[in-house]
Write an enzyme that holds these catalytic residues in place. Structure first.
Site, mmCIF file in Angstrom:
data_model
loop_
_atom_site.group_PDB
_atom_site.id
_atom_site.type_symbol
_atom_site.label_atom_id
_atom_site.label_comp_id
_atom_site.label_asym_id
_atom_site.label_seq_id
_atom_site.Cartn_x
_atom_site.Cartn_y
_atom_site.Cartn_z
ATOM 1 N N THR A 9 1.295 2.688 42.075
ATOM 2 C CA THR A 9 0.689 4.009 41.946
ATOM 3 C C THR A 9 0.616 4.479 40.492
ATOM 4 O O THR A 9 0.066 5.529 40.224
ATOM 5 C CB THR A 9 1.487 5.038 42.774
ATOM 6 O OG1 THR A 9 2.863 5.003 42.353
ATOM 7 C CG2 THR A 9 1.389 4.711 44.248
ATOM 8 N N ASN B 193 9.497 0.230 39.096
ATOM 9 C CA ASN B 193 9.203 -0.478 40.330
ATOM 10 C C ASN B 193 8.913 0.441 41.509
ATOM 11 O O ASN B 193 8.200 0.061 42.441
ATOM 12 C CB ASN B 193 10.355 -1.435 40.669
ATOM 13 C CG ASN B 193 10.296 -2.673 39.800
ATOM 14 O OD1 ASN B 193 9.505 -3.575 40.053
ATOM 15 N ND2 ASN B 193 11.109 -2.693 38.751
ATOM 16 N N GLU C 164 12.370 -5.236 32.853
ATOM 17 C CA GLU C 164 11.829 -3.896 33.111
ATOM 18 C C GLU C 164 12.895 -2.820 32.904
ATOM 19 O O GLU C 164 13.948 -2.844 33.540
ATOM 20 C CB GLU C 164 11.268 -3.827 34.528
ATOM 21 C CG GLU C 164 9.980 -4.609 34.674
ATOM 22 C CD GLU C 164 9.477 -4.709 36.092
ATOM 23 O OE1 GLU C 164 8.284 -4.997 36.260
ATOM 24 O OE2 GLU C 164 10.267 -4.516 37.030
ATOM 25 N N THR D 263 8.437 -12.293 38.268
ATOM 26 C CA THR D 263 7.133 -12.954 38.131
ATOM 27 C C THR D 263 7.115 -13.501 36.725
ATOM 28 O O THR D 263 7.116 -12.769 35.791
ATOM 29 C CB THR D 263 6.021 -11.957 38.360
ATOM 30 O OG1 THR D 263 6.239 -11.414 39.636
ATOM 31 C CG2 THR D 263 4.655 -12.549 38.304
ATOM 32 N N THR E 67 1.993 -8.105 32.326
ATOM 33 C CA THR E 67 1.875 -7.043 33.332
ATOM 34 C C THR E 67 2.739 -5.857 32.885
ATOM 35 O O THR E 67 2.304 -5.048 32.093
ATOM 36 C CB THR E 67 2.271 -7.550 34.736
ATOM 37 O OG1 THR E 67 3.524 -8.226 34.682
ATOM 38 C CG2 THR E 67 1.203 -8.501 35.272
ATOM 39 N N LYS F 283 5.029 -14.672 30.070
ATOM 40 C CA LYS F 283 5.087 -13.287 30.517
ATOM 41 C C LYS F 283 6.165 -13.194 31.576
ATOM 42 O O LYS F 283 6.448 -14.151 32.304
ATOM 43 C CB LYS F 283 3.747 -12.807 31.051
ATOM 44 C CG LYS F 283 3.233 -13.507 32.303
ATOM 45 C CD LYS F 283 3.760 -13.006 33.635
ATOM 46 C CE LYS F 283 3.610 -11.510 33.770
ATOM 47 N NZ LYS F 283 4.162 -11.066 35.108
#
Length: 397
Positions: A397, A392, A270, A184, A147, A173
């Site tokens: 969007t 995040n 991230e 996740t 992702t 992942k």
């Protein structure tokens, strides 16, 4: 044990494929792993009380069948918090894959990852499934499950069991919502060893606490976390049994694969710029050591200090102190890399230029020595950057 350049289909009897079905705009987003024969299977799952429909379906099938022929995975849509329709869609996803492979539904595991709250686009799923092939592009599976990850995460190793070579491979992942007690995070491990599902579950359960459950990116535990291990016996080795040297060797292989994947997830957090490894040494017991290590690596203040390349060791000691365990604090040493910043709970003057070199590295190791026992614990995480907030804040969007 020997590391090899392989992928999730490197063990005998496994194949995999991945493709772009349309769950995401452009990237690969749909794939499967298929075993020639039903494989022994073991799994661990999120401890979040909110559990995504695919995990419920897979967990139930693993418990019922004790074998697995294939696992089907989509990214982009998590099919989590989707109510009755989400559960029906998860069961349909499993059913369609089973029909294509001509096996019972309970021999197929499913997993989804992506945006929570969106229903699976079933037409997209059906179309993508029609294009998946056995013996497809195995490397593409590892890409299809991603992702917000910036890179694939794979590992493969071999080990001799008597005259038989056993191969084990893993792919995972995970980049955000990472704080497993099983985040996740999805991980899939394949092996060609002859081992029962019960013994495989024992090995997985013993190793998850010191690997996947010792990483954190942001303190959030996902609704979709799962680790599945499949072992199909195609290497034809003598069955691996508990409480034997062969089991210890197999467990060491599994620990290596799981720890390697765990560290790669932590490093790819991230917006991350640095991997943080925390080692707590000479603690009263292993559980306390692991809790303290994870407390340090999970501290937002420690993570931001590492991002800013600031050797703020006081934040490290504070995180040790609120780990929720009885900590002797009158004889603590703290090191950044090999540079001591605290000895016997007193600050140490260090060379600023040497410390600057340490803090600029891509991987930062923090060592906390309690001088209070012989147990050790480790944890892995990453720094907390401006980009984490940006990624995040704009996720949907």
């Amino acid at each position: 044990m020997k590391s090899i350049n392989g992928n999730i289909a490197s063990p005998l009897g496994f194949s995999a494929d991945g493709l772009h079905a349309g769950f995401k705009k452009k990237k690969l987003d749909f794939g499967w792993i298929v075993s020639e024969v039903p494989a022994s299977v073991a799994g661990v799952y999120t401890t979040n009380k909110v559990i995504a429909a695919p995990l419920i379906v897979t967990r139930n099938s693993v418990q019922k069948a004790q074998k697995m022929k294939a696992v089907l995975v989509n990214s982009g849509v998590a099919n989590s918090c989707t109510g009755v329709q989400g559960m029906e869609d998860a069961l349909t996803m499993q059913k369609w894959a089973a029909e294509k492979l001509n096996v019972e539904a309970d021999l197929v595991g499913i997993a989804s990852t992506g945006v929570i709250g969106d229903l699976l686009p079933m037409d997209t799923l059906k179309s993508g499934l029609s294009k998946l092939v056995v013996n497809g592009n195995s490397d593409d599976f590892s890409k299809a499950i991603l992702t917000t990850d910036t890179c694939v995460k794979t590992v493969a190793v071999t080990e001799m069991f008597g005259r038989d070579e056993v191969t084990m491979a893993g792919t995972a992942k995970g980049s955000g919502m990472i704080h497993p007690n099983m985040a996740t995070m999805l991980a899939f491990i394949t092996c060609d060893a002859n081992i029962s599902s019960e013994t495989l579950q024992l090995a997985l359960s013993q190793n998850v606490e010191t690997t996947f459950n010792q990483i954190t990116v942001d303190g959030d535990t996902s609704t979709n976390d799962m680790v599945l291990v499949m072992s199909n016996g195609c290497s034809l080795n003598t069955e691996i049994l508990p409480d034997t040297p062969e089991f210890e060797k197999f467990s060491a292989m599994l620990n290596f694969v799981m720890q390697d994947l765990a560290k790669k997830i932590a490093k790819d957090g991230e917006g991350a710029t640095k991997l943080i490894e925390v080692a707590v040494k000479n603690a009263p017991n292993a559980l306390d050591a692991r809790m303290m290590a994870k407390s340090v690596v999970g501290s937002s203040l420690v993570k931001t200090a590492i991002f800013g390349e600031d050797p703020n060791w006081g934040r490290i000691l504070a995180a040790v102190g609120y780990a929720g365990v009885e900590v002797p604090v009158d004889d603590v040493d703290i090191y950044l890399a090999d540079v001591p910043v605290m000895l016997k709970s007193s600050p140490v003057t260090f060379d600023d230029e040497e410390m600057q070199d340490v803090m600029q590295a891509d991987e930062i190791k923090i060592t906390v020595d309690l001088h209070a026992g012989e147990a050790e614990g480790m944890a892995w995480g990453c720094d907390l950057s401006y980009d984490y907030v940006k990624i995040n804040a704009l996720y949907r969007t």
